[in-house]
Motif scaffolding. Structure first.
Motif, PDB file in Angstrom:
ATOM      1  N   CYS C  52       7.656   0.203   6.922  1.00 39.87           N
ATOM      2  CA  CYS C  52       7.274  -1.054   7.535  1.00 39.87           C
ATOM      3  C   CYS C  52       6.283  -0.787   8.646  1.00 39.87           C
ATOM      4  O   CYS C  52       6.566  -0.053   9.589  1.00 39.87           O
ATOM      5  CB  CYS C  52       8.539  -1.731   8.055  1.00 39.87           C
ATOM      6  SG  CYS C  52       8.301  -2.661   9.527  1.00 39.87           S
ATOM      7  N   VAL C  53       5.084  -1.322   8.478  1.00 41.02           N
ATOM      8  CA  VAL C  53       4.100  -1.269   9.547  1.00 41.02           C
ATOM      9  C   VAL C  53       4.286  -2.563  10.318  1.00 41.02           C
ATOM     10  O   VAL C  53       4.014  -3.647   9.799  1.00 41.02           O
ATOM     11  CB  VAL C  53       2.671  -1.167   8.982  1.00 41.02           C
ATOM     12  CG1 VAL C  53       1.660  -1.209  10.115  1.00 41.02           C
ATOM     13  CG2 VAL C  53       2.505   0.093   8.168  1.00 41.02           C
ATOM     14  N   PHE C  54       4.781  -2.447  11.509  1.00 37.84           N
ATOM     15  CA  PHE C  54       5.081  -3.648  12.276  1.00 37.84           C
ATOM     16  C   PHE C  54       3.827  -4.493  12.450  1.00 37.84           C
ATOM     17  O   PHE C  54       2.775  -3.988  12.825  1.00 37.84           O
ATOM     18  CB  PHE C  54       5.690  -3.282  13.627  1.00 37.84           C
ATOM     19  CG  PHE C  54       7.073  -2.716  13.494  1.00 37.84           C
ATOM     20  CD1 PHE C  54       8.144  -3.536  13.150  1.00 37.84           C
ATOM     21  CD2 PHE C  54       7.311  -1.363  13.676  1.00 37.84           C
ATOM     22  CE1 PHE C  54       9.419  -3.029  13.018  1.00 37.84           C
ATOM     23  CE2 PHE C  54       8.590  -0.844  13.548  1.00 37.84           C
ATOM     24  CZ  PHE C  54       9.656  -1.672  13.215  1.00 37.84           C
ATOM     25  N   GLY C  55       3.948  -5.734  12.137  1.00 40.98           N
ATOM     26  CA  GLY C  55       2.806  -6.629  12.246  1.00 40.98           C
ATOM     27  C   GLY C  55       2.086  -6.818  10.931  1.00 40.98           C
ATOM     28  O   GLY C  55       1.309  -7.751  10.772  1.00 40.98           O
ATOM     29  N   LYS C  56       2.305  -5.932   9.989  1.00 38.85           N
ATOM     30  CA  LYS C  56       1.607  -6.054   8.703  1.00 38.85           C
ATOM     31  C   LYS C  56       2.573  -6.327   7.553  1.00 38.85           C
ATOM     32  O   LYS C  56       2.213  -6.962   6.571  1.00 38.85           O
ATOM     33  CB  LYS C  56       0.825  -4.775   8.379  1.00 38.85           C
ATOM     34  CG  LYS C  56      -0.232  -4.425   9.383  1.00 38.85           C
ATOM     35  CD  LYS C  56      -1.468  -5.286   9.207  1.00 38.85           C
ATOM     36  CE  LYS C  56      -2.495  -4.954  10.283  1.00 38.85           C
ATOM     37  NZ  LYS C  56      -3.573  -5.917  10.344  1.00 38.85           N
ATOM     38  N   GLY C  57       3.774  -5.753   7.642  1.00 42.88           N
ATOM     39  CA  GLY C  57       4.724  -5.926   6.553  1.00 42.88           C
ATOM     40  C   GLY C  57       5.209  -4.583   6.049  1.00 42.88           C
ATOM     41  O   GLY C  57       4.950  -3.548   6.655  1.00 42.88           O
ATOM     42  N   GLU C  58       5.948  -4.629   4.939  1.00 42.62           N
ATOM     43  CA  GLU C  58       6.467  -3.371   4.420  1.00 42.62           C
ATOM     44  C   GLU C  58       6.099  -3.203   2.963  1.00 42.62           C
ATOM     45  O   GLU C  58       5.787  -4.166   2.264  1.00 42.62           O
ATOM     46  CB  GLU C  58       7.984  -3.278   4.623  1.00 42.62           C
ATOM     47  CG  GLU C  58       8.762  -4.509   4.200  1.00 42.62           C
ATOM     48  CD  GLU C  58      10.272  -4.353   4.377  1.00 42.62           C
ATOM     49  OE1 GLU C  58      10.705  -3.586   5.249  1.00 42.62           O
ATOM     50  OE2 GLU C  58      10.998  -4.994   3.615  1.00 42.62           O
ATOM     51  N   LYS C  79      -4.603   4.265  -0.573  1.00 44.78           N
ATOM     52  CA  LYS C  79      -5.028   3.082   0.178  1.00 44.78           C
ATOM     53  C   LYS C  79      -5.328   1.958  -0.805  1.00 44.78           C
ATOM     54  O   LYS C  79      -6.391   1.930  -1.421  1.00 44.78           O
ATOM     55  CB  LYS C  79      -6.299   3.454   0.951  1.00 44.78           C
ATOM     56  CG  LYS C  79      -6.779   2.445   1.930  1.00 44.78           C
ATOM     57  CD  LYS C  79      -7.958   3.049   2.692  1.00 44.78           C
ATOM     58  CE  LYS C  79      -8.695   2.015   3.493  1.00 44.78           C
ATOM     59  NZ  LYS C  79      -9.834   2.624   4.201  1.00 44.78           N
ATOM     60  N   VAL C  80      -4.357   1.063  -0.997  1.00 42.99           N
ATOM     61  CA  VAL C  80      -4.596  -0.037  -1.929  1.00 42.99           C
ATOM     62  C   VAL C  80      -4.339  -1.419  -1.318  1.00 42.99           C
ATOM     63  O   VAL C  80      -5.057  -2.362  -1.621  1.00 42.99           O
ATOM     64  CB  VAL C  80      -3.768   0.073  -3.227  1.00 42.99           C
ATOM     65  CG1 VAL C  80      -4.336   1.127  -4.152  1.00 42.99           C
ATOM     66  CG2 VAL C  80      -2.312   0.344  -2.930  1.00 42.99           C
ATOM     67  N   VAL C  82      -2.465  -4.004   2.014  1.00 42.08           N
ATOM     68  CA  VAL C  82      -2.497  -4.267   3.452  1.00 42.08           C
ATOM     69  C   VAL C  82      -1.729  -3.187   4.220  1.00 42.08           C
ATOM     70  O   VAL C  82      -2.230  -2.610   5.180  1.00 42.08           O
ATOM     71  CB  VAL C  82      -1.880  -5.655   3.755  1.00 42.08           C
ATOM     72  CG1 VAL C  82      -1.845  -5.915   5.246  1.00 42.08           C
ATOM     73  CG2 VAL C  82      -2.671  -6.741   3.047  1.00 42.08           C
ATOM     74  N   HIS C  88      -3.060   4.166   6.676  1.00 42.25           N
ATOM     75  CA  HIS C  88      -4.176   5.115   6.683  1.00 42.25           C
ATOM     76  C   HIS C  88      -4.883   5.143   8.024  1.00 42.25           C
ATOM     77  O   HIS C  88      -5.401   6.165   8.454  1.00 42.25           O
ATOM     78  CB  HIS C  88      -5.171   4.753   5.573  1.00 42.25           C
ATOM     79  CG  HIS C  88      -4.837   5.378   4.264  1.00 42.25           C
ATOM     80  ND1 HIS C  88      -5.704   6.190   3.572  1.00 42.25           N
ATOM     81  CD2 HIS C  88      -3.710   5.340   3.522  1.00 42.25           C
ATOM     82  CE1 HIS C  88      -5.129   6.609   2.462  1.00 42.25           C
ATOM     83  NE2 HIS C  88      -3.916   6.103   2.405  1.00 42.25           N
ATOM     84  N   MET C  89      -4.930   3.976   8.663  1.00 48.30           N
ATOM     85  CA  MET C  89      -5.645   3.878   9.927  1.00 48.30           C
ATOM     86  C   MET C  89      -4.754   4.226  11.117  1.00 48.30           C
ATOM     87  O   MET C  89      -5.179   4.154  12.261  1.00 48.30           O
ATOM     88  CB  MET C  89      -6.150   2.429  10.100  1.00 48.30           C
ATOM     89  CG  MET C  89      -7.248   2.079   9.132  1.00 48.30           C
ATOM     90  SD  MET C  89      -8.681   3.100   9.471  1.00 48.30           S
ATOM     91  CE  MET C  89      -9.433   3.186   7.858  1.00 48.30           C
ATOM     92  N   ARG C 243       6.359  -3.978  -8.768  1.00 47.15           N
ATOM     93  CA  ARG C 243       6.219  -4.558  -7.440  1.00 47.15           C
ATOM     94  C   ARG C 243       7.608  -4.850  -6.889  1.00 47.15           C
ATOM     95  O   ARG C 243       8.462  -5.370  -7.591  1.00 47.15           O
ATOM     96  CB  ARG C 243       5.414  -5.848  -7.512  1.00 47.15           C
ATOM     97  CG  ARG C 243       5.115  -6.385  -6.134  1.00 47.15           C
ATOM     98  CD  ARG C 243       4.079  -7.452  -6.149  1.00 47.15           C
ATOM     99  NE  ARG C 243       3.758  -7.801  -4.764  1.00 47.15           N
ATOM    100  CZ  ARG C 243       3.427  -9.008  -4.366  1.00 47.15           C
ATOM    101  NH1 ARG C 243       3.345  -9.988  -5.234  1.00 47.15           N
ATOM    102  NH2 ARG C 243       3.151  -9.249  -3.102  1.00 47.15           N
ATOM    103  N   LYS C 245       9.972  -6.021  -3.245  1.00 52.06           N
ATOM    104  CA  LYS C 245       9.964  -6.545  -1.884  1.00 52.06           C
ATOM    105  C   LYS C 245      11.232  -6.122  -1.154  1.00 52.06           C
ATOM    106  O   LYS C 245      11.175  -5.398  -0.189  1.00 52.06           O
ATOM    107  CB  LYS C 245       9.860  -8.076  -1.885  1.00 52.06           C
ATOM    108  CG  LYS C 245       8.442  -8.560  -1.989  1.00 52.06           C
ATOM    109  CD  LYS C 245       7.697  -8.466  -0.662  1.00 52.06           C
ATOM    110  CE  LYS C 245       6.231  -8.841  -0.889  1.00 52.06           C
ATOM    111  NZ  LYS C 245       5.422  -8.761   0.312  1.00 52.06           N
TER     112      LYS C 245
END
Lengths: 338, 992, 280, 317
Positions: C52-58, C79-80, C82, C88-89, C243, C245
């Motif tokens: 989970c990238v906080f602010g972006k989702g998991e 890197k595909v 969000v 990656h960044m 996919r 969630k």
């Protein structure tokens, strides 16, 4: 036990003092389950609500937790709702649907605390259906107009009164708390008569359906039954057993919350993988998934059909795509599996 | 290039883009000429400054244009192709390389001076910038007004204010010598001094002003911020009058020419003035003949009259006097057409002053050896459009005769074309090309953003707490370095940015300062010099959009600056390096149409060394000029045309195809493939459309039924063949098929042509009675002299009203023409021996070409240029140009000039080795595209089309300008502009 | 009630390493913030986690590290989307959320005593690395027979874990076959597509299992080769990538037939998959 | 009605028999009173399933995009308008489409019937020409056809198909031009009132996207609401986001909406969506003199820019 109809409003007020009370509220020509602030808001004249009461336990949009991130770690606050609730006037089909949903939110490995906490803290006061609608086919789906399975109390409309049947301990406790009067034999007899008179005219043949579905995944019937489907979500969102959801973040920088929203297997992006691959590319595949999931996969997993025959999808479909006809078509089709 | 108005700028750009090095010499401290003073421009009502500004920037920044401001030519020696020019540059007292244009100095300067740019309606300081958007964006000191220059110990406040150290009061004049090949003379014009005509009261009555003053009043950048008030008492006028022909068409003061532009600018001013006022403004224009002869002008006139309610009063104004009631209002006394006298009171009278040559031009002409006409204009030599008596010296713009902006631009390009043709051997030898270090590959790297916050002297720093913003920037994701700069745009800062890029291994750069419109290219240059892709740069405008507008709320301004920086940093983190593409370039040209325009274009191209295919649909070259016997000034046209044909035939670079049409055409700039109806197919890099026009075949006035009734071209043949020698009464009827509902445009040339023929008749037979029945006589420019001469020689001019057209009836061996004379009000009956109909100029059928080359036609069927004002021979589609009657009615001289202009524009393309396109173009996400075609319809560059089989839009990157029209129209979100994607824009918004 | 399965465990990114030469795959190393956290995350090769990238989702990713490598978790991510782009960044030192371990794992118990053939293509080698590393651990190595690893990528620069591959190559207890699609200067290993190389290697199916992960086209053409080698559907193990969630079998997204890939998978034998509709 | 249905069946039968088309898209009898359902007829023996009555409300243009082979469609005026608009957008190949035009003087609004019955269940309908008798358990209510008609149909001036290959039945008489009284009444309210009204209505939205999917002109492969890069809008049915959803939908339909009312009819929650779309229809008509899909010639209003384009819509009141 018995409650006179004129006492219902006061009874609800009494409940409101202690519980979050949900009951059907009239919205134009239809009704919806809403949290009521006064007993007078409730209205039981409609056959059933436009949208099922499942959203009370599994809201269309709900915050799972909020978070804030610091360089050292993350603070996560879960948002489990443990308020005591009463759903008043829930119909047998919808009560049954919650039993089905229990299977989903507590599977062999995981438990969903959001649903389960609400579920545990919710009392279901059911209401039988004296006069089922033409679109109702509950009796074909293992329930019926006075099936009390899953309820805590069942109310039977005998004209001026509701005859109350306690179904569970929780129900008995509530009845005791409310100090409901005992019903006389005449009342019970009237209730029994009402129950008997209630007739679900519509019968959907389900015999052999599961067997058919077990072998017709690749059948050409699927090319036809979806054809008129527009791919909207009005069937899934008005279905008491549909439970697909999506999880998203709503955040500014690193502070935000995680939210889950209803989703629908009828939407094309539902299964779209990040790589661009979509295992269910078209309307046909999605329609098949919906039918298969309800009438085969759910049966495989939980030995029950994920349909309670409430008929909402039939009424709400913009193109009158009738699940009863779909099932009949499937049953009538030549099996031709690959 | 002597002069840096729009003509000088256009010609410089054309030459520099075609492979020549240009010295742009300007007397003033900034380039731009008159255009920056104007508010809106006719007939499109574009903001003058807005359309000029990009050209100013292009010109100013061009590597191959050296701008010499405060400079004058003092001597020219040598031969064409090898001149030596001596230039004197006056001291500016401000180093333009150091000055950042911040304006702190002027704030401090105590000396107030009348601002000549604002026509004296406002004040400027002794240290000043000519106008806000001036290039160079640097201040200059008015030597005559500066206290310190007079007394070195006095004042010096500007020195203290300037934190860039740009001011030096001890600067000296300098003289330099330049080796040059040709000279283009574009000094522009001066406005007529209305004070000379005392009866208009200018200078005496405060509410009589000139049209140029009125432009400044209307202008948002003017002294009143665009609020329409009388300068004398700041009262909002209720009634405004325009007086035409002030200093024009006036032989008594030796201004016997028409200034050509005043009718249109007066209408424009009246219309715009009405738009400016929240109340119903009464506007009246006092005129003699309404000369709306240019492309789309007549419609503009009609709209002003019918839709905007501008009053047009045909009259002669005798005098303007005070009303003597203390109101300051003025009384206009004028004669009506029927000779009666009227008076009307106005709040404000605007004198539509004419154009005259610059006063000091005689001296310069002397130095150059250029002959001037009697008004001291430099009329080009016949049928050259831009030539002078001295080879290697060309003339363009209003100095060659009064003209409007599009014609000036056309002529400027033509002069560039002729100049380039002469110097073609030297093409590419002196131009510079910038070399950059190899680009660093930053793909996949983590974002490392450097943020530079500019104080802009005190412009930003006095309002926004820059250090706070710097600290804030450090906390933003991806930012590894943040610093403040006094002037982010100064030379030394560029060096510091480069150092920081290297030291901190930056891969994104954000500058928070002023407008990207003016400064982004400069910062991108810095990135390129530091080995970073230019598109890894993002700018936040914390000056114009923050410190300037929130001056009174510094705290909020600081917060907003932080937000703006945050948005820019967020967008920057999503920027990717963009690579331009380079496509092959075919250096051949196709000219469609073998008339005078087409032949001139082909010959000029060949002179520049390019191979040309000249396609003519008829069997022989010459076009409609084959039917013209005399030029407007009496030139021998048949000989001229024959000469052109001979040159074409003799030129090995010109391949002529006659009797064929274009059957198919595909491709785009640099890569066209055209197939002729004969089956011949060839490739070419550019296309010039010169399909010409035709003479309208009248249905009216017995034409075709009576052999005495002829069109002007037919008359011309009869005249030349002596068939009219015995005619006693000859009638010309003007506006036949022009200025009517079907053809609501003026055919421009007919008045002059009729008068030319009338004079020819008078010349051979002075006894003949010649009648010219007209609606407005439109002898613009120096053709007015012919009108004057015709009247003097007894040609009878009778004006008719459009609702009372002359009646022509057969009457035995004569033709009876009945017309109601406006002055007498009674019918005049003429028994004519010949009737000449001034039939309209009509376009040929152009629909096919329009589709083949994706170029539009206007409602009248003429080709529609990319921009009415500044791109008169270009199309929105790259690599396609036009000239001649295909563009609209005009005379031979003008067609020649336009042909050369089209070539000059085409050569800016042909000179390129390849088609290089910057990376910021549209891209299609095929998965999201439905092929609905909206993008195709809205693309002004015709750079996107739906693929018929794949059903998705495909971008032609060579043509795409990255304007974003497609992406903003694409509801599916399938279109994005690289470097400005939906995702980037949303990220910026979400960052807030 | 058991622990809320939606709540992420905070972990710190300690290394963001560019794994492939096209820079599109990075390998991330995350450290637990405490020992308790580590204890709460017992995983096995083949399992995945929702990062989970906080602010972006998991988003779900297979775990590339092995439980035999304590203290951290490792993932190799292309890197595909969000979340992967944000990863990656991401600066080293950033806190992310980790939800898991999720799903089932390679049947290490059933594999005991058997020969193991691991076949991987492209960046689908992540959980296979976990598996191989697990089995190569001295205390586990004895549990299994011959270990053959066939791994290929388009070119050498796109191979993951190049240093480890070099080390494995030196060992005698693993038979590593690396291959690239087309010959490249400086490459001394095999050249050819995985199906062909598998055919050349021709692993024996006797008492063996084959574990295969890779792009669909590779799997499609390798399957017949394995069949030729005698591998029965029960002997072939795959990992699905639907996919997902929730990762806990509720949201319905990865539902294939009566299975939920996230909960009942992602590891399935070919035989199990043959029972499911081909919606994966 | 019966006659028309028979004529449609004959036409379909003949087209299929003559192999002029592979498929006829028309209306079939629905499973509920006052309902029809789209029918897909591939064999001429099935042509009898086609029907025509007051319930043929769906816009069949929805089923014509991305079709292989030759298709015939039974089309009302609004269907043909959508077809024309879709042809202009390269979504339908006119050459492969056979239009069986059927003039329509208005379809029945089920919601109006429901409101009339106040929640009582409708079980049977008797057609008496100008009136319908709505019957259920223990009741029979007679209602005028005109009163039950969709509001869309009441203002529709294009009951007769604007394009067809065959016309079944008589063209409907021309009506007075739509004067957008409903929109004007809305515009007369204050901005705050308007906002409140919209917010109240849109708070009912459950984001099932039936409106979008029922709209023949909403066919983006990925709707902006589903887009993840960028995220334009949150998916949760929050009133503000619901309003944003409809605002953007309306903007995307500017100059394209054929005012068929499909969105309105599809909404299970009875939101007055047409009230929103028609505001844009009116603006486009007043500003550009353009109505979507009324003829094959006009260029869609927003596909072309001219210097004379009106600009008041750029200016805030």
């Amino acid at each position: 036990m018995i409650i006179s109809k004129s006492a219902i409003s006061g009874l609800l007020d009494k409940l409101i003092a202690e519980y979050q009370v949900y009951a059907p509220v009239k919205e134009g020509a239809y009704s919806l389950f809403k949290q009521i602030k006064s007993g007078s808001e409730a209205d039981f004249s409609n056959k059933n609500s436009k949208i099922p009461p499942k959203g009370i336990l599994f809201p269309q949009s709900e915050k799972l937790f909020s978070y804030s991130v610091t360089p050292e770690g993350a603070r996560v606050d879960e948002c489990v709702d443990s308020a005591q609730k009463v759903i008043f006037g829930v119909r047998p089909c919808d009560a049954k649907s919650l039993l089905l949903l229990d299977n989903v939110f507590k599977n062999d490995k995981y438990e969903d605390p959001y649903y389960l906490t609400r579920r545990a803290n919710t009392i279901l006061v059911g209401m039988g259906c004296n006069d089922p609608a033409a679109t109702c086919f509950c009796t074909s789906m293992n329930t019926g107009p006075f099936d009390s399975t899953g309820m805590d109390l069942l109310l039977v409309d005998t004209g001026d009164n509701y005859v109350v049947e306690a179904v569970s301990d929780k129900g008995r406790e509530l009845a005791a708390k409310l100090g409901l009067a005992a019903a006389g034999d005449a009342d019970n007899a009237a209730a029994a008569k009402v129950k008997e008179a209630a007739e679900v005219a519509c019968q959907v043949t389900t015999e052999g359906l599961k067997a058919k579905l077990d072998g017709n995944f690749y059948d050409e019937i699927w090319d036809r039954v979806h054809e008129k489907c527009l791919g909207c979500g009005s069937c899934t969102y008005s279905c008491p057993t549909c439970h697909c959801f999506d999880i998203v973040d709503d955040a500014v920088d690193c502070n935000g919350c995680r939210i889950r929203n209803w989703d629908s297997c009828m939407y094309p992006l539902f299964t779209l993988h990040g790589s661009g691959h979509n295992p269910r590319t078209g309307g046909k595949e999605r329609m098949r998934q919906r039918v298969m999931h309800k009438f085969k996969y759910f049966v495989d997993n939980f030995n029950a059909t994920a349909c309670v025959g409430c008929g909402r999808c039939i009424k709400n479909c913009p193109v009158n795509l009738d699940i009863r006809e779909v099932l009949a078509d499937i049953l009538g089709s030549e099996a031709r599996d690959k | 290039m002597l002069g840096s108005g729009i003509a000088g700028i256009q010609a410089s750009l054309d030459l520099a883009e075609s492979g020549y090095y240009v010295y742009l010499v300007e007397k003033q401290p900034a380039i731009g000429g008159t255009m920056p003073m104007l508010d809106k421009t006719f007939p499109t009502n574009d903001c003058s400054m807005c359309i000029l500004s990009p050209k100013l920037v292009d010109c100013g920044r061009h590597l191959n244009i050296q701008t010499l401001t405060n400079s004058e030519l003092v001597d020219l020696q040598g031969e064409p192709g090898n001149f030596k020019a001596t230039i004197n540059t006056k001291a500016r007292f401000v180093d333009p390389d150091k000055c950042t244009g911040c304006g702190s100095c002027a704030e401090e300067c105590p000396v107030k001076v009348d601002d000549e740019f604002n026509q004296g309606l406002g004040k400027r300081k002794a240290i000043y910038k000519l106008y806000a958007q001036a290039y160079p964006n640097a201040y200059a000191i008015d030597q005559t007004k500066c206290l310190k220059i007079k007394k070195p110990k006095a004042c010096g406040k500007c020195l203290e204010a300037c934190q860039a150290g740009a001011i030096d009061h001890t600067m000296q004049d300098q003289t330099i010598e330049l080796q040059i090949g040709s000279v283009i003379l574009v000094p522009g014009f001066e406005a007529f001094d209305a004070g000379q005509l005392s009866y208009y009261g200018y200078g005496k009555l405060p509410n009589v002003i000139t049209s140029l003053e009125f432009e400044r009043i209307l202008s948002a950048s003017g002294p009143f911020g665009g609020h329409l008030i009388r300068p004398s008492d700041h009262k909002e006028p209720q009634k405004v009058a325009w007086i035409q022909c002030v200093g024009s068409r006036n032989c008594r003061i030796e201004h016997g020419y028409c200034s050509s532009v005043c009718c249109m600018y007066a209408i424009k001013e009246a219309v715009i003035a009405k738009e400016h006022t929240p109340y119903e403004l009464d506007t009246a224009i006092f005129f003699m003949d309404m000369r709306t002869y240019g492309k789309e002008f007549e419609k503009y006139y009609d709209r002003a009259k019918n839709e905007h309610g501008v009053r047009f009063i045909r009259s002669r104004v005798y005098e303007i006097t005070d009303t003597f009631d203390g109101s300051g209002n003025v009384k206009i006394r004028y004669a009506n057409e029927d000779g009666t006298i009227s008076e009307e009171i106005f709040d404000l009278a605007v004198l539509s002053i004419g154009l005259e040559p610059p006063k000091d031009i005689v001296e310069l002409a002397g130095k150059l050896g250029i002959e001037l006409n009697k008004y001291n204009f430099a009329e080009p030599t016949s049928l050259t459009g831009v030539g002078t008596n001295k080879p290697g010296i060309y003339v363009a713009g209003a100095f060659s005769g009064p003209r409007d902006i599009p014609e000036t631009v056309m002529q400027a390009s033509a002069a560039a074309g002729d100049s380039a043709a002469m110097l073609s051997e030297a093409r590419g030898t002196l131009v510079k090309k910038k070399e950059y270090p190899a680009e660093r590959d930053v793909a996949g790297e983590r974002v490392r953003t450097g943020v530079f916050i500019c104080h802009c002297g005190i412009n930003i720093g006095s309002v926004v707490k820059v250090p706070d913003v710097v600290e804030y920037a450090k906390t933003l994701p991806g930012v590894v370095f943040s610093d403040e700069k006094m002037y982010a745009c100064s030379q030394d800062t560029a060096g510091q940015i480069k150092e920081a890029i290297e030291k901190y291994n930056l891969n994104r750069v954000v500058v928070a300062s002023c407008s990207p419109r003016t400064h982004e290219p400069m910062f991108q240059e810095t990135l390129k010099e530091a080995g970073l892709n230019a598109n890894l740069f993002e700018m936040a405008n914390i000056r114009d959009q923050c410190s300037w507008v929130h001056q009174s709320e510094p705290e909020k301004a600081t917060e907003k600056a932080k937000d703006l920086v945050k948005m820019a940093v967020t967008k920057a983190s999503l920027l990717e390096p963009l690579q331009g593409i380079s496509l092959g370039m075919n250096h051949d040209a196709l000219v469609i149409g073998g008339g005078v325009s087409g032949m001139n274009a082909a010959l000029n191209l060949a002179k520049q060394g390019y191979k040309v295919s000249l396609v003519e649909k008829s069997q022989s070259l010459g076009g409609i000029a084959n039917r013209i016997r005399y030029g407007m000034k009496g030139e021998d046209v048949p000989t001229y045309v024959a000469g052109l044909v001979a040159q074409i035939d003799a030129n090995p670079l010109v391949n002529v195809f006659t009797g064929v049409e274009i059957a198919e055409a595909h491709g785009f700039v640099g890569n066209f493939v055209t197939k002729l109806s004969s089956g011949v197919e060839f490739q070419h890099g550019v296309t010039i459309i010169a399909t010409g026009g035709e003479e309208y075949k009248p249905n009216e006035y017995l034409y075709g039924q009576n052999d005495k009734v002829k069109t002007l071209l037919e008359m011309e043949a009869d005249l030349a063949d002596g068939k009219l020698a015995k005619a006693k009464n000859i009638v010309f009827i003007q506006c036949v098929g022009s200025r009517d509902d079907e053809r609501p445009y003026c055919s421009r040339i007919c008045c002059t042509k009729s008068i030319k023929q009338a004079l020819k008749i008078k010349e051979t037979n002075p006894e003949a009675n010649v009648f010219i029945l007209y609606r407005d006589i439109r002898t613009y420019g120096f053709y007015e002299e012919m009108y004057t001469e015709a009247r003097r020689k007894g040609v009878i001019f009778v004006r008719y009203a459009v609702d009372k057209k002359p009646v022509v009836e057969a009457a035995g061996d004569k033709v009876r023409v009945t017309v109601t004379d406006h002055v007498l009000g009674v019918p005049l009956i003429i028994e004519a021996d010949a009737v000449g109909l001034a039939a309209a100029v009509v376009p040929v059928e152009n629909n096919k070409l329009s589709q083949f080359f994706k170029v539009p036609l206007n409602q009248d069927g003429f080709f529609l240029e990319a921009h009415m004002k500044l791109r008169p021979v270009d199309f929105g589609t790259d690599g396609v140009f036009m000239c001649g009657l295909a563009h609209g009615p005009k005379n031979l001289e003008e067609n020649v000039a336009q042909a050369k202009a089209a070539v000059a524009r085409a050569c800016t393309v042909l000179a390129k080795e390849s088609i290089d396109v910057e990376g910021k173009c549209a891209m299609v996400n095929k998965k999201k595209c439905v092929g609905c075609g909206v993008c195709e319809d809205v693309c002004p560059a015709k750079a996107i089309a739906v693929d018929a089989t794949e059903k998705v839009a495909v971008v032609n990157e060579a043509l795409c300008k990255g304007c974003g029209a497609c992406s903003s129209s694409c509801r599916c979100g399938a279109l994005n502009v690289k470097g400005c994607t939906n995702e980037q824009i949303m990220a910026m918004i979400s960052a807030l | 009630m058991q622990r809320n399965p939606y709540l992420p465990l905070p972990m710190k990114l300690v290394k963001n390493f560019t794994e492939t030469e096209d820079k599109l795959i990075h390998t991330f190393t995350f450290e637990y913030l405490s020992e308790e956290d580590e204890k709460s995350f017992p995983y096995m090769p083949g399992q995945f986690a929702e990062i989970c990238v906080f602010g972006k989702g998991e988003a779900p990713f297979g775990i590339a590290s092995s439980p035999t490598e304590p203290g951290h978790l490792k993932f190799s991510v292309a890197k595909v989307g969000v979340v992967s782009t944000a990863l990656h960044m991401m600066e080293e030192g950033t806190i992310v959320g980790m939800r898991g371990p999720l799903g089932n794992y390679y049947p290490l118990e059933q594999m005991k005593g058997k020969n193991v053939v691991i076949i991987g293509g492209g960046f689908a080698f992540t959980t296979l690395r976990s598996l191989a590393t697990y089995m190569l651990k001295p205390e586990h190595r004895g549990d299994y027979g011959n270990l053959t690893v066939i791994y290929g990528a388009r070119n050498p620069g796109l191979l993951l874990y190049k240093e480890e591959l070099a080390e494995w190559d030196k060992r005698s207890d693993i038979d590593l076959v690396c291959t690239i699609d087309r010959p490249v200067e400086g490459w001394s290993g095999r050249v050819g597509f995985i199906p062909n190389v598998t055919k050349e290697v021709s692993p024996s199916s006797d008492n063996a299992v084959a574990i295969i992960c890779g792009p669909p086209v590779m799997i499609k053409f390798t399957m017949p080769v394995l069949e030729e080698c005698g591998f029965k559907p029960e002997q072939v193990i795959m990992s699905l990538e639907n996919r997902m969630k929730c990762g806990i079998g509720m949201c319905g997204r990865c539902n294939v037939g009566s299975k939920y890939v996230c909960k009942d998978g992602p590891v399935f034998t070919r035989a199990e998959l043959n029972q499911l509709p081909n919606e994966y | 009605m019966q006659k028309l249905a028979a004529a449609i069946q004959d036409a379909a039968k003949k087209l299929l028999d003559d192999q002029k088309v592979d498929l006829v898209v028309g209306f079939a009898r629905g499973s509920l009173p006052l309902r029809s359902t789209p029918g897909f007829i591939r064999k001429s023996c099935d042509a009898g399933k086609l029907t025509w009555d007051y319930s043929c409300e769906n816009n069949l243009a929805n089923y014509l995009r991305k079709r292989e082979g030759k298709v015939a469609v039974v089309a009302k005026g609004c269907d043909t308008r959508a077809i024309v608009a879709l042809i202009k957008e390269n979504q339908i190949n006119r050459d492969n489409l056979y239009i069986i035009g059927v003039p329509c003087s208005g379809m029945i609004d089920r919601n109006k019937a429901d409101e009339l019955l106040d929640g009582k269940e409708l079980l049977e309908v008797e057609d008496k020409g100008d009136t319908l008798v709505l019957k259920g358990k223990g009741f029979a209510v007679e209602a005028k056809l005109a009163d039950l008609c969709h509001d869309t149909c009441k203002t529709c001036c294009y009951g007769t198909p604007v394009v067809y290959d065959m016309l079944i039945g008589e063209p409907v008489p021309a009506k007075a031009e739509d004067n957008f009284d409903d929109v004007r009444a809305f515009e007369a309210k204050s901005p705050a009132e308007r906002k409140k009204m919209l917010a109240e209505d849109l708070s009912k939205c459950i984001r099932c996207y039936a409106c979008r999917n029922a709209c023949p002109m909403c066919y983006c492969p990925e709707c902006f609401v589903d887009c993840s890069t960028p995220v334009w809008i949150e998916k949760a049915p929050d009133t503000a986001d619901n309003m944003l959803f409809q605002s953007v939908r309306v903007l995307h339909l500017a100059g394209r909406c054929v005012d068929c009312g499909a969105c309105d009819r599809a909404c299970p929650m009875g939101i007055n969506l047409r009230g929103i779309t028609r505001k844009m229809v009116k603006e486009v008509k007043e500003l550009f003199g353009y109505e979507a899909g009324v003829n094959m010639e006009d260029k869609p209003a927003l596909n072309e820019f001219t210097a004379d384009d009106p600009q008041p819509f750029l200016v805030k009141e």
